[in-house]
Design a protein around this motif. Structure first.
Motif, short mmCIF file in Angstrom:
data_model
loop_
_atom_site.label_atom_id
_atom_site.label_comp_id
_atom_site.label_asym_id
_atom_site.label_seq_id
_atom_site.Cartn_x
_atom_site.Cartn_y
_atom_site.Cartn_z
N MET A 249 0.94 -1.24 -0.02
CA MET A 249 0.00 0.11 0.07
C MET A 249 0.75 1.11 -0.15
SD MET A 249 -3.19 -0.99 2.48
CE MET A 249 -2.57 -2.15 3.67
N HIS A 250 2.13 1.09 -0.11
CA HIS A 250 3.14 2.30 -0.14
C HIS A 250 3.78 2.10 -1.37
CE1 HIS A 250 2.54 2.46 4.29
NE2 HIS A 250 2.98 3.70 4.37
N TYR A 251 3.69 3.52 -2.08
CA TYR A 251 4.26 3.44 -3.67
C TYR A 251 5.84 3.85 -3.40
CZ TYR A 251 5.52 5.37 -7.93
OH TYR A 251 6.34 5.90 -9.20
N GLN A 252 6.62 3.07 -4.13
CA GLN A 252 7.81 3.18 -4.20
C GLN A 252 8.27 3.62 -5.70
OE1 GLN A 252 10.36 -0.11 -2.40
NE2 GLN A 252 8.51 -0.51 -1.03
N ARG A 253 9.08 4.52 -5.73
CA ARG A 253 9.30 5.04 -7.18
C ARG A 253 10.44 4.36 -7.49
NH1 ARG A 253 9.06 9.73 -9.46
NH2 ARG A 253 8.23 10.96 -7.43
N ASP A 254 11.58 3.59 -6.74
CA ASP A 254 12.32 2.91 -7.25
C ASP A 254 12.04 1.38 -6.75
OD1 ASP A 254 14.01 4.88 -8.56
OD2 ASP A 254 14.78 5.42 -6.47
N GLN A 255 11.64 0.54 -7.60
CA GLN A 255 10.90 -0.72 -7.36
C GLN A 255 12.31 -1.46 -6.89
OE1 GLN A 255 7.70 -1.76 -6.81
NE2 GLN A 255 7.47 0.75 -7.30
N LEU A 256 11.94 -2.52 -5.73
CA LEU A 256 12.92 -3.37 -5.33
C LEU A 256 13.22 -4.45 -6.55
CD1 LEU A 256 11.98 -4.08 -1.74
CD2 LEU A 256 13.57 -2.51 -2.53
N PRO A 257 14.39 -4.96 -6.51
CA PRO A 257 14.73 -6.05 -7.85
C PRO A 257 14.38 -7.24 -7.33
CG PRO A 257 16.70 -5.59 -6.41
CD PRO A 257 15.66 -4.47 -5.89
N GLY A 258 13.44 -7.42 -6.36
CA GLY A 258 12.92 -8.78 -6.10
C GLY A 258 11.57 -8.85 -5.24
N THR A 259 11.46 -9.69 -4.61
CA THR A 259 10.39 -9.64 -3.72
C THR A 259 10.48 -10.18 -2.44
OG1 THR A 259 9.86 -12.01 -4.31
CG2 THR A 259 8.73 -10.40 -5.37
N ILE A 260 9.89 -9.62 -1.21
CA ILE A 260 10.22 -10.28 0.17
C ILE A 260 9.09 -11.17 0.29
CG2 ILE A 260 10.77 -7.73 0.48
CD1 ILE A 260 8.49 -7.92 2.72
N PHE A 261 9.48 -12.13 1.09
CA PHE A 261 8.42 -13.37 1.76
C PHE A 261 8.48 -13.51 3.10
CE2 PHE A 261 12.38 -15.48 0.80
CZ PHE A 261 12.39 -16.65 1.77
N GLY A 262 7.39 -13.55 3.80
CA GLY A 262 7.32 -13.73 5.10
C GLY A 262 6.50 -14.74 5.55
N GLY A 263 5.80 -14.94 6.52
CA GLY A 263 5.15 -16.18 6.90
C GLY A 263 4.19 -15.83 7.86
N ARG A 264 3.33 -16.97 8.34
CA ARG A 264 2.14 -16.74 9.00
C ARG A 264 2.30 -17.76 10.28
NH1 ARG A 264 -2.58 -19.46 9.25
NH2 ARG A 264 -4.53 -18.43 9.91
N TYR A 265 2.21 -17.48 11.46
CA TYR A 265 2.19 -18.14 12.51
C TYR A 265 1.90 -17.49 13.61
CZ TYR A 265 5.85 -15.11 13.97
OH TYR A 265 6.72 -13.88 14.38
N PRO A 266 1.07 -18.27 14.73
CA PRO A 266 0.61 -17.87 15.96
C PRO A 266 1.30 -17.04 17.05
CG PRO A 266 0.72 -20.12 16.00
CD PRO A 266 1.32 -19.83 14.68
N ILE A 267 1.15 -15.93 17.32
CA ILE A 267 2.05 -15.29 18.29
C ILE A 267 1.47 -15.63 19.68
CG2 ILE A 267 2.49 -13.42 16.45
CD1 ILE A 267 0.49 -11.63 17.72
N ASN A 268 0.43 -16.29 19.70
CA ASN A 268 0.18 -16.66 21.31
C ASN A 268 1.12 -17.66 21.69
OD1 ASN A 268 -1.58 -17.79 19.17
ND2 ASN A 268 -2.44 -19.02 21.20
N VAL A 269 1.37 -18.62 20.89
CA VAL A 269 2.21 -19.69 21.38
C VAL A 269 3.77 -19.55 20.75
CG1 VAL A 269 0.37 -21.13 21.59
CG2 VAL A 269 1.53 -21.27 19.48
N TRP A 270 3.90 -18.97 19.77
CA TRP A 270 5.10 -19.03 19.19
C TRP A 270 5.73 -17.45 18.85
CZ3 TRP A 270 7.40 -23.38 19.19
CH2 TRP A 270 8.68 -23.68 18.39
N PRO A 271 5.92 -16.68 19.91
CA PRO A 271 6.57 -15.27 19.68
C PRO A 271 8.29 -15.37 19.45
CG PRO A 271 6.30 -15.87 22.08
CD PRO A 271 5.71 -17.15 21.43
#
Length: 260
Positions: free
Chosen positions: A148-170
């Motif tokens: 949702m944030h415009y970047q004039r100079d696009q990154l030369p790749g992609t970031i990847f994250g993950g999904r996990y439950p923070i109530n048991v796995w901080p």
């Protein structure tokens, strides 16, 4: 409501109402001044002059209310290279003008072994962050790019994250980047939008309140119990149930800062 790593396991108990409190903290105090608090993504503060403005749309407001943005703590200006033996390496293009010392940069940023890359010829680099999210009821966090944030100079790749439950796995969030166009440098300035965190709650329409929380002895002991598990087992999700059984009932203790 019981603590659970599965939202489906909460169907037999009465759902809670009201905001869900999610705590955040830095797992280190050394140099922590460079890390800004996560900010809620808000476009409602933009154009308010017309009732039909997108920034007034309830659907937009509802979506944005679950996203929080984390800013880059230092300048990153790197080139991907290979050494004399053909091994992947990084070169700091800021050189002597870099705001971060070379030895510190190498401690923060590293390339994963080439045999662990998801795609052949696409390097993966990782940046350790001290940000940790925690909750006392079922909440999943997803880390993703700042779409949702415009970047004039696009990154030369992609970031990847993950999904996990923070109530048991901080655990500390890791910024991971897949460098698809290695002919182009990777450049991120301090203060730029770096990544988002998105929270899922039960029920899904509950609001999220993100607050800085104390690093209590109980919280640090619990984190120490689960830290490093990825180095010993391949599927850490299989440990969620065991972690839940040993988790203290309350880990979130919001910091009360005096004003004035």
């Amino acid at each position: 409501m019981q603590l659970s790593v599965s939202f489906e396991n909460t169907r037999d108990v009465a759902p809670k109402s009201g905001p869900v409190t999610v705590g955040w903290f830095l797992n280190t105090t050394k140099g922590s001044i460079i890390y800004d608090p996560p900010e809620r993504v808000r476009s409602v503060e933009q154009n308010k002059s017309h009732a039909k403005s997108a920034s007034r749309c309830p659907a937009v407001i509802n979506m944005e209310s679950r996203y929080f943005m984390v800013k880059a703590p230092f300048d990153i200006h790197l080139a991907f290279v290979r050494d004399n033996e053909g091994k992947p390496a990084l070169r700091n293009l800021n050189g002597n003008m870099s705001g971060i010392r070379a030895n510190k940069l190498s401690q923060q940023i590293h390339i994963t072994p080439e045999h662990e890359w998801r795609y052949p010829g696409v390097p993966t680099i990782q940046v350790m962050t001290p940000y940790v999210m925690i909750s006392d009821e079922p909440v999943y966090v997803t880390q993703l790019s700042c779409f949702m944030h415009y970047q004039r100079d696009q990154l030369p790749g992609t970031i990847f994250g993950g999904r996990y439950p923070i109530n048991v796995w901080p655990r500390p969030l890791m910024w991971a980047f897949e460098w698809h166009d290695t002919d182009k440098p990777l450049k991120i300035n301090r203060g730029d939008p770096w990544f988002y965190v998105y929270f899922e709650t039960m029920p899904q329409d509950r609001a999220v309140v993100l607050t800085e929380t104390e690093r209590t002895p109980e919280l640090l002991e619990y984190m120490d119990m689960i830290s490093g598990a990825v180095n010993f087992v391949n599927q850490t999700f299989s440990l969620f149930q065991a972690a839940e059984e040993r988790r203290p009932e309350t880990l979130v203790k919001p910091i009360r800062r005096s004003k004035g």
